[in-house]
Design a protein around this motif. Sequence first.
Motif, PDB file in Angstrom:
ATOM      1  N   GLN A 216     -94.398  85.711-115.052  1.00 38.39           N
ATOM      2  CA  GLN A 216     -94.097  85.854-113.850  1.00 38.39           C
ATOM      3  C   GLN A 216     -93.837  84.527-113.344  1.00 38.39           C
ATOM      4  O   GLN A 216     -94.450  83.659-113.253  1.00 38.39           O
ATOM      5  N   ARG A 217     -92.554  84.584-112.638  1.00 41.10           N
ATOM      6  CA  ARG A 217     -92.143  83.292-112.015  1.00 41.10           C
ATOM      7  C   ARG A 217     -93.071  82.937-110.860  1.00 41.10           C
ATOM      8  O   ARG A 217     -93.346  81.686-110.600  1.00 41.10           O
ATOM      9  N   ASP A 218     -93.578  83.718-110.109  1.00 42.34           N
ATOM     10  CA  ASP A 218     -94.422  83.578-108.925  1.00 42.34           C
ATOM     11  C   ASP A 218     -95.789  82.827-109.552  1.00 42.34           C
ATOM     12  O   ASP A 218     -96.261  82.040-108.683  1.00 42.34           O
ATOM     13  N   PHE A 219     -96.321  83.137-110.761  1.00 42.30           N
ATOM     14  CA  PHE A 219     -97.226  82.326-111.178  1.00 42.30           C
ATOM     15  C   PHE A 219     -97.054  80.755-111.411  1.00 42.30           C
ATOM     16  O   PHE A 219     -97.829  79.978-111.009  1.00 42.30           O
ATOM     17  N   TRP A 220     -95.939  80.440-112.016  1.00 42.00           N
ATOM     18  CA  TRP A 220     -95.582  79.396-111.971  1.00 42.00           C
ATOM     19  C   TRP A 220     -95.315  78.322-110.747  1.00 42.00           C
ATOM     20  O   TRP A 220     -95.692  77.337-110.486  1.00 42.00           O
ATOM     21  N   LEU A 221     -94.725  79.054-109.820  1.00 40.77           N
ATOM     22  CA  LEU A 221     -94.404  78.544-108.491  1.00 40.77           C
ATOM     23  C   LEU A 221     -95.613  78.233-107.753  1.00 40.77           C
ATOM     24  O   LEU A 221     -95.802  77.085-107.124  1.00 40.77           O
ATOM     25  N   LEU A 222     -96.888  79.293-107.851  1.00 45.64           N
ATOM     26  CA  LEU A 222     -98.037  78.944-107.329  1.00 45.64           C
ATOM     27  C   LEU A 222     -98.655  77.799-107.733  1.00 45.64           C
ATOM     28  O   LEU A 222     -99.116  77.066-107.040  1.00 45.64           O
ATOM     29  N   SER A 223     -98.431  77.741-109.056  1.00 48.48           N
ATOM     30  CA  SER A 223     -99.382  76.572-109.844  1.00 48.48           C
ATOM     31  C   SER A 223     -98.621  75.199-109.596  1.00 48.48           C
ATOM     32  O   SER A 223     -99.306  74.228-109.036  1.00 48.48           O
ATOM     33  N   LEU A 224     -97.609  75.114-109.527  1.00 51.46           N
ATOM     34  CA  LEU A 224     -96.550  74.015-109.121  1.00 51.46           C
ATOM     35  C   LEU A 224     -96.848  73.542-107.681  1.00 51.46           C
ATOM     36  O   LEU A 224     -97.033  72.376-107.360  1.00 51.46           O
ATOM     37  N   GLY A 225     -97.169  74.503-107.024  1.00 50.69           N
ATOM     38  CA  GLY A 225     -97.219  74.048-105.652  1.00 50.69           C
ATOM     39  C   GLY A 225     -98.924  73.691-105.298  1.00 50.69           C
ATOM     40  O   GLY A 225     -98.648  72.651-104.479  1.00 50.69           O
ATOM     41  N   HIS A 279    -101.477  88.566 -93.077  1.00 50.96           N
ATOM     42  CA  HIS A 279    -100.108  87.893 -93.220  1.00 50.96           C
ATOM     43  C   HIS A 279     -99.966  87.899 -94.800  1.00 50.96           C
ATOM     44  O   HIS A 279    -100.740  87.518 -95.474  1.00 50.96           O
ATOM     45  N   ARG A 280     -98.445  87.473 -94.984  1.00 50.56           N
ATOM     46  CA  ARG A 280     -98.068  87.052 -96.437  1.00 50.56           C
ATOM     47  C   ARG A 280     -98.601  85.833 -96.805  1.00 50.56           C
ATOM     48  O   ARG A 280     -98.510  84.603 -96.050  1.00 50.56           O
ATOM     49  N   LYS A 281     -99.753  85.625 -97.742  1.00 47.19           N
ATOM     50  CA  LYS A 281    -100.199  84.512 -98.196  1.00 47.19           C
ATOM     51  C   LYS A 281     -99.271  83.329 -98.378  1.00 47.19           C
ATOM     52  O   LYS A 281     -99.572  82.093 -98.170  1.00 47.19           O
ATOM     53  N   PRO A 282     -98.585  83.542 -99.347  1.00 48.60           N
ATOM     54  CA  PRO A 282     -97.580  82.310 -99.795  1.00 48.60           C
ATOM     55  C   PRO A 282     -96.842  81.575 -98.527  1.00 48.60           C
ATOM     56  O   PRO A 282     -96.415  80.524 -98.500  1.00 48.60           O
ATOM     57  N   MET A 283     -96.491  82.684 -97.753  1.00 48.12           N
ATOM     58  CA  MET A 283     -95.804  81.983 -96.338  1.00 48.12           C
ATOM     59  C   MET A 283     -96.910  80.975 -95.565  1.00 48.12           C
ATOM     60  O   MET A 283     -96.212  80.136 -95.225  1.00 48.12           O
ATOM     61  N   TRP A 287     -96.210  76.864 -94.785  1.00 47.01           N
ATOM     62  CA  TRP A 287     -96.520  76.363 -93.443  1.00 47.01           C
ATOM     63  C   TRP A 287     -97.775  75.218 -93.473  1.00 47.01           C
ATOM     64  O   TRP A 287     -97.694  74.116 -92.548  1.00 47.01           O
ATOM     65  N   ILE A 288     -98.850  75.530 -94.370  1.00 52.21           N
ATOM     66  CA  ILE A 288     -99.781  74.390 -94.449  1.00 52.21           C
ATOM     67  C   ILE A 288     -99.419  73.120 -95.233  1.00 52.21           C
ATOM     68  O   ILE A 288     -99.397  72.092 -94.731  1.00 52.21           O
ATOM     69  N   TYR A 289     -98.299  73.292 -96.201  1.00 51.42           N
ATOM     70  CA  TYR A 289     -97.962  72.087 -96.760  1.00 51.42           C
ATOM     71  C   TYR A 289     -97.037  71.579 -96.031  1.00 51.42           C
ATOM     72  O   TYR A 289     -96.871  70.103 -96.017  1.00 51.42           O
ATOM     73  N   LEU A 290     -96.177  71.964 -95.205  1.00 48.62           N
ATOM     74  CA  LEU A 290     -95.486  71.297 -94.243  1.00 48.62           C
ATOM     75  C   LEU A 290     -96.144  70.712 -93.091  1.00 48.62           C
ATOM     76  O   LEU A 290     -95.992  69.584 -92.732  1.00 48.62           O
ATOM     77  N   GLY A 291     -97.127  71.216 -92.619  1.00 43.92           N
ATOM     78  CA  GLY A 291     -98.136  70.599 -91.682  1.00 43.92           C
ATOM     79  C   GLY A 291     -98.681  69.215 -92.409  1.00 43.92           C
ATOM     80  O   GLY A 291     -98.866  68.318 -91.557  1.00 43.92           O
ATOM     81  N   ALA A 386     -93.772  71.468-102.337  1.00 41.89           N
ATOM     82  CA  ALA A 386     -94.728  72.739-102.532  1.00 41.89           C
ATOM     83  C   ALA A 386     -94.341  73.682-101.326  1.00 41.89           C
ATOM     84  O   ALA A 386     -94.597  75.074-101.648  1.00 41.89           O
ATOM     85  N   ALA A 387     -94.103  73.346-100.321  1.00 39.80           N
ATOM     86  CA  ALA A 387     -93.626  74.479 -99.117  1.00 39.80           C
ATOM     87  C   ALA A 387     -92.411  75.100 -99.622  1.00 39.80           C
ATOM     88  O   ALA A 387     -92.458  76.437 -99.415  1.00 39.80           O
ATOM     89  N   VAL A 388     -91.392  74.602-100.267  1.00 35.15           N
ATOM     90  CA  VAL A 388     -90.408  75.315-100.818  1.00 35.15           C
ATOM     91  C   VAL A 388     -90.762  76.214-102.054  1.00 35.15           C
ATOM     92  O   VAL A 388     -90.171  77.408-102.026  1.00 35.15           O
ATOM     93  N   LEU A 389     -91.500  75.812-102.774  1.00 32.72           N
ATOM     94  CA  LEU A 389     -91.864  76.647-104.018  1.00 32.72           C
ATOM     95  C   LEU A 389     -92.750  77.898-103.444  1.00 32.72           C
ATOM     96  O   LEU A 389     -92.691  78.848-104.154  1.00 32.72           O
ATOM     97  N   ASN A 390     -93.673  77.793-102.548  1.00 29.51           N
ATOM     98  CA  ASN A 390     -94.386  78.860-102.369  1.00 29.51           C
ATOM     99  C   ASN A 390     -93.730  80.048-101.434  1.00 29.51           C
ATOM    100  O   ASN A 390     -94.144  81.021-101.433  1.00 29.51           O
ATOM    101  N   TRP A 391     -92.701  79.566-100.689  1.00 27.58           N
ATOM    102  CA  TRP A 391     -92.108  80.443 -99.880  1.00 27.58           C
ATOM    103  C   TRP A 391     -91.538  81.742-100.445  1.00 27.58           C
ATOM    104  O   TRP A 391     -91.686  82.898-100.087  1.00 27.58           O
TER     105      TRP A 391
END
Length: 405
Positions: A216-225, A279-283, A287-291, A386-391
């Motif tokens: 799953q692509r999302d598993f890798w994105l979550l890990s990299l973030g 709400h959607r957790k990855p979203m 926002w947390i990483y941008l903060g 990380a913000a870009v990867l999680n979105w």
Amino acid sequence: MTTQTAEKWHGAGVALVCGALILLISLGVRHAFGLFLQPVSMDQGWGRETFAFAIALQNLVWGVSQPFTGMLSDRFGAKPIVATGAVLYGAGLWTMSVVGGEAVFILGAGVLIGLGLSGTTFPVIFAAISRLVAPERRSLAMGITMSVGSFGQFAMLPVSLGLIIAFEWQTALVVLSILALAIFPLAFGIRSVPAPVASADEDVPFGQALRDAFGQRDFWLLSLGFFACGFQVVFISVHLPAFLADEGVGNGIATIVLALIGLVNIAGTYYAGLWGGRHRKPMLLSWIYLGRAAAIAAFVLLPVTAASAYIFGAVMGLFWLSTVPLTNGTVAAVFGIKHMSMLAGIVFFAHQLGSFAGGWMGGWLYDRSGSYDIAWGIAIGLSILAAVLNWPITERTLAQRRAVS
């Protein structure tokens, strides 16, 4: 309410309390290590890189062992894993207190504590609690547990500083080792209650669960973030006291700042867990990483004073460990809870690779450049990445993903 349901709710309440107290101790002590950097290095005549490497190795050992610890917890229950972790944690802190040279110090701080943390922190605790609560309440339960863990950071920093001042750093570490052993009896409050799987997609051997996750692509994105989270948390917790001292801001202020981060993060993690159920957790992660990126940039670009340090601590506290319930909640939402400890442990391994980089590179870059500027810049860049990867990550289950593929 049936007897079985009542027992399950009672088990969930006890597990929530004991799990929260375990995180309070394990994470509270861990976040105090930065206070020991200067006294240990100066007393032993080491450069900052030696201490930084020991803490970096701790995070690497923690990360490498976490998937295996999680696998054992999924199979045998959290109780024996947490109890063993408590013993290793206490032994590691005691070994750090023994003035036996760099190798002995690195063994205690790096290897033993790293193994101990893998058995006493959130991948194991969250999975155990998730098996006892309804799916719609998992994110909130994680947020509540993590908020108590954040209070540990607030409480343990002034306690650790007081011990260092009153009894020197060796005795302070012995006292902390005794405190870590208090996790042992708390482990027996985490009952192993088998949880029914939601679908056939969850009810698979761990080998198939690994293949499903890795595919799953999302598993890798979550890990990299999560790598960025590890870099920032360890770099700040280990090197902020020394950074503020270099800027002419006293060590006592650094302790207050780190404690303030933990205090404010009580609210941060609670609301992250609460909003993660709505709400959607990855979203929310984006926002947390941008903060974080904005908070770090403002702190290092503006003049560093006691006031700006306090403001940084308060703002950073909103985002500090708020990523943890959301990241673990995303793993549970997509892959279920049968193999949650193991899969969350793999995602956490990426976090610990970032922790290794943040802890060690902070000292390495400082020893070679005489400044933390490059490390701060890396922390900002990773946060934006990380913000870009999680979105784009979605929370669709495996069954839903296969239905649309």
